[in-house]
Design an enzyme around this catalytic site. Structure first.
Site, PDB file in Angstrom:
ATOM      1  N   THR A 214       0.814  -1.218   0.000  1.00 11.36           N
ATOM      2  CA  THR A 214       0.000   0.000   0.000  1.00 11.36           C
ATOM      3  C   THR A 214       0.851   1.273   0.000  1.00 11.36           C
ATOM      4  O   THR A 214       1.986   1.247   0.446  1.00 11.36           O
ATOM      5  CB  THR A 214      -0.842  -0.071   1.293  1.00 11.36           C
ATOM      6  OG1 THR A 214      -1.744  -1.140   1.145  1.00 11.36           O
ATOM      7  CG2 THR A 214      -1.589   1.185   1.609  1.00 11.36           C
ATOM      8  N   GLY A 244      -9.811  -3.895   3.463  1.00 11.89           N
ATOM      9  CA  GLY A 244      -8.830  -3.776   4.550  1.00 11.89           C
ATOM     10  C   GLY A 244      -8.998  -2.494   5.348  1.00 11.89           C
ATOM     11  O   GLY A 244     -10.059  -1.865   5.348  1.00 11.89           O
ATOM     12  N   ASP A 245      -7.925  -2.098   6.000  1.00 13.14           N
ATOM     13  CA  ASP A 245      -7.961  -0.932   6.897  1.00 13.14           C
ATOM     14  C   ASP A 245      -7.790   0.400   6.168  1.00 13.14           C
ATOM     15  O   ASP A 245      -8.209   1.446   6.673  1.00 13.14           O
ATOM     16  CB  ASP A 245      -6.815  -1.038   7.910  1.00 13.14           C
ATOM     17  CG  ASP A 245      -5.449  -1.075   7.201  1.00 13.14           C
ATOM     18  OD1 ASP A 245      -5.302  -1.868   6.237  1.00 13.14           O
ATOM     19  OD2 ASP A 245      -4.550  -0.307   7.589  1.00 13.14           O
ATOM     20  N   THR A 265       0.058   0.725   6.940  1.00 13.05           N
ATOM     21  CA  THR A 265       0.162  -0.344   5.950  1.00 13.05           C
ATOM     22  C   THR A 265       0.437  -1.652   6.669  1.00 13.05           C
ATOM     23  O   THR A 265       1.132  -1.670   7.682  1.00 13.05           O
ATOM     24  CB  THR A 265       1.274  -0.065   4.920  1.00 13.05           C
ATOM     25  OG1 THR A 265       1.370  -1.201   4.050  1.00 13.05           O
ATOM     26  CG2 THR A 265       2.625   0.186   5.562  1.00 13.05           C
ATOM     27  N   GLY A 266      -0.113  -2.733   6.145  1.00 10.40           N
ATOM     28  CA  GLY A 266       0.084  -4.026   6.789  1.00 10.40           C
ATOM     29  C   GLY A 266      -1.153  -4.876   6.640  1.00 10.40           C
ATOM     30  O   GLY A 266      -2.018  -4.582   5.805  1.00 10.40           O
ATOM     31  N   GLY A 268      -4.457  -5.648   7.005  1.00  6.39           N
ATOM     32  CA  GLY A 268      -5.523  -4.711   7.349  1.00  6.39           C
ATOM     33  C   GLY A 268      -6.365  -5.132   8.538  1.00  6.39           C
ATOM     34  O   GLY A 268      -6.771  -4.303   9.360  1.00  6.39           O
TER      35      GLY A 268
HETATM   36  N1  ASP Z   1      -3.411  -2.617   4.578  1.00 10.81           N
HETATM   37  C1  ASP Z   1      -3.735  -3.123   3.274  1.00 10.81           C
HETATM   38  C2  ASP Z   1      -4.923  -4.022   3.373  1.00 10.81           C
HETATM   39  O1  ASP Z   1      -5.005  -4.787   4.317  1.00 10.81           O
HETATM   40  C3  ASP Z   1      -2.636  -3.902   2.647  1.00 10.81           C
HETATM   41  C4  ASP Z   1      -1.318  -3.203   2.604  1.00 10.81           C
HETATM   42  O2  ASP Z   1      -1.008  -2.382   3.462  1.00 10.81           O
HETATM   43  O3  ASP Z   1      -0.565  -3.507   1.674  1.00 10.81           O
HETATM   44  O4  ASP Z   1      -5.729  -4.026   2.481  1.00 10.81           O
END
Ligand code: ASP
Length: 347
Positions: A214, A244-245, A265-266, A268
């Site tokens: 992200t 996601g988040d 990011t991570g 979610g």
């Molecule tokens: N946070 C994003 C999600 O869970 C994914 C990402 O950060 O790459 O959709």
């Protein structure tokens, strides 16, 4: 005459001390600062060739220069966040816009959010397939609709009614993302995230090739206004219209003037359950923690103790920037009114 001069003097003294008091909680005007992330995950030197590292650094640096010049010329933090994220969305290296990952059905569904710290206005979209720059669509929703969060073809109808051109979903196709999905399908490995994350295997998580690509941006403009934005293609091989988040205000994105602006990011699900972006802001607002303390506690204590994977970038009213992540790396960078530029990938 003498008496009236004394009275004027006293009034002037009172006024100047009132002005000083009202300045105490104000950010330093004229200063500006901007910071970005391009995803966190198992990003180690051995996973990226020197050419790839150079490319990532080059794109992040170009994006930061766009934001720096814009803020220097007096532009607002909201518009700076949009412009910087557009650069990252237009680059196939990152999991947002042109570089978005495929879902289980071979479709690219994108999510994004933006928040204006001055007004607490926010705009978000999820599950869109035809919007070239999802961050601009989120801003349009924030500025021109009565809603905060629009989904799928509803969001696309709204922005196209407001004059935004839609693109054919084939615009988003990239061979490398297609192969990434084929690998995920072959392994029958559940949802995956964007940069390989070995440590996910130890958690027995089905998303064992954890990848978080992200993009996000936070900014402080010369008028002391904070803003945050996040844009993503979500998880590789995601199913059932999973969101996601990133587009969820308070989870992946948050901004409030005089407090902070955050983009995460991570994985979610971890950020939604722990309401990470607002957790950081509330510690500054109610517990009077510094940005550094608040971010460390939310990421290294709260998120980590709940097995959360990922990180964030955050900025405060003075333009201080903090990056923090539980993974081995996070694409990240910052620039400020002193002309200091920074980019980094690894821990
Ligand atoms: N946070 C994003 C999600 O869970 C994914 C990402 O950060 O790459 O959709």
């Amino acid at each position: 005459m003498k008496k009236s001069l004394i009275a004027i003097g006293i009034i002037a003294l009172i006024q100047s001390s009132c002005m000083q008091d009202s300045k105490i909680n104000q950010p330093t005007l004229g200063k500006f600062s901007i910071a970005i992330h391009g995803g966190a995950g198992n990003i180690e030197k051995m996973n990226l060739s020197p050419e790839q590292q150079k490319e990532y650094i080059h794109v992040m640096d170009s994006a930061l220069h766009v934001g720096y010049e814009f803020l220097k010329s007096g532009g607002s933090s909201v518009d700076a966040v949009e412009r910087v994220i557009m650069v990252l969305e237009d680059c196939p290296l990152f999991n947002a816009g042109k570089g978005s990952v495929f879902n289980h059905d071979g479709i690219i569904e994108m999510d994004a959010a933006i928040m204006d710290g001055k007004t607490l206005d926010a705009g978000a979209i999820a599950g869109v397939t035809k919007i070239k720059n999802p961050i601009s669509a989120a801003k349009l929703i924030m500025r021109k609709s009565n809603s905060v969060f629009l989904y799928g073809d509803g969001a696309e109808s709204f922005v196209s009614e407001k004059g935004m051109k839609l693109v054919d979903p084939s615009y988003f196709f990239t061979q490398s993302r297609w192969e990434q999905l084929q690998n995920a399908l072959k392994k029958d490995d559940g949802m995956q995230l964007d940069h390989g994350d070995e440590s996910d295997k130890s958690t027995n998580n089905k998303s064992s090739e954890g990848k978080y690509g992200t993009v996000g941006c936070v900014a402080l403009d010369q008028n002391g206004n904070l803003a945050a934005g996040t844009s993503t293609g979500g998880l590789v091989n995601k199913k059932y219209k999973r969101i996601g988040d990133s587009p969820i205000i308070g989870a992946g994105t948050f901004a409030e003037n005089n407090v902070c602006a955050v983009s995460c990011t991570g994985r979610g699900e971890d950020f939604i359950k722990n309401t990470i972006a607002y957790d950081i802001a509330s510690q500054i607002k109610y517990a009077e923690k510094s940005l550094y303390e608040a971010v460390s506690s939310s990421i290294q204590t709260k998120l980590k103790s709940n097995n959360g994977r990922g990180g964030c970038v955050a900025i405060d009213k003075e333009g201080n920037v903090v990056f923090n992540f539980t993974t081995t790396g996070m694409f990240r960078g910052s620039a400020n009114s002193e002309g200091k530029f920074f980019t980094s990938i690894y821990r």
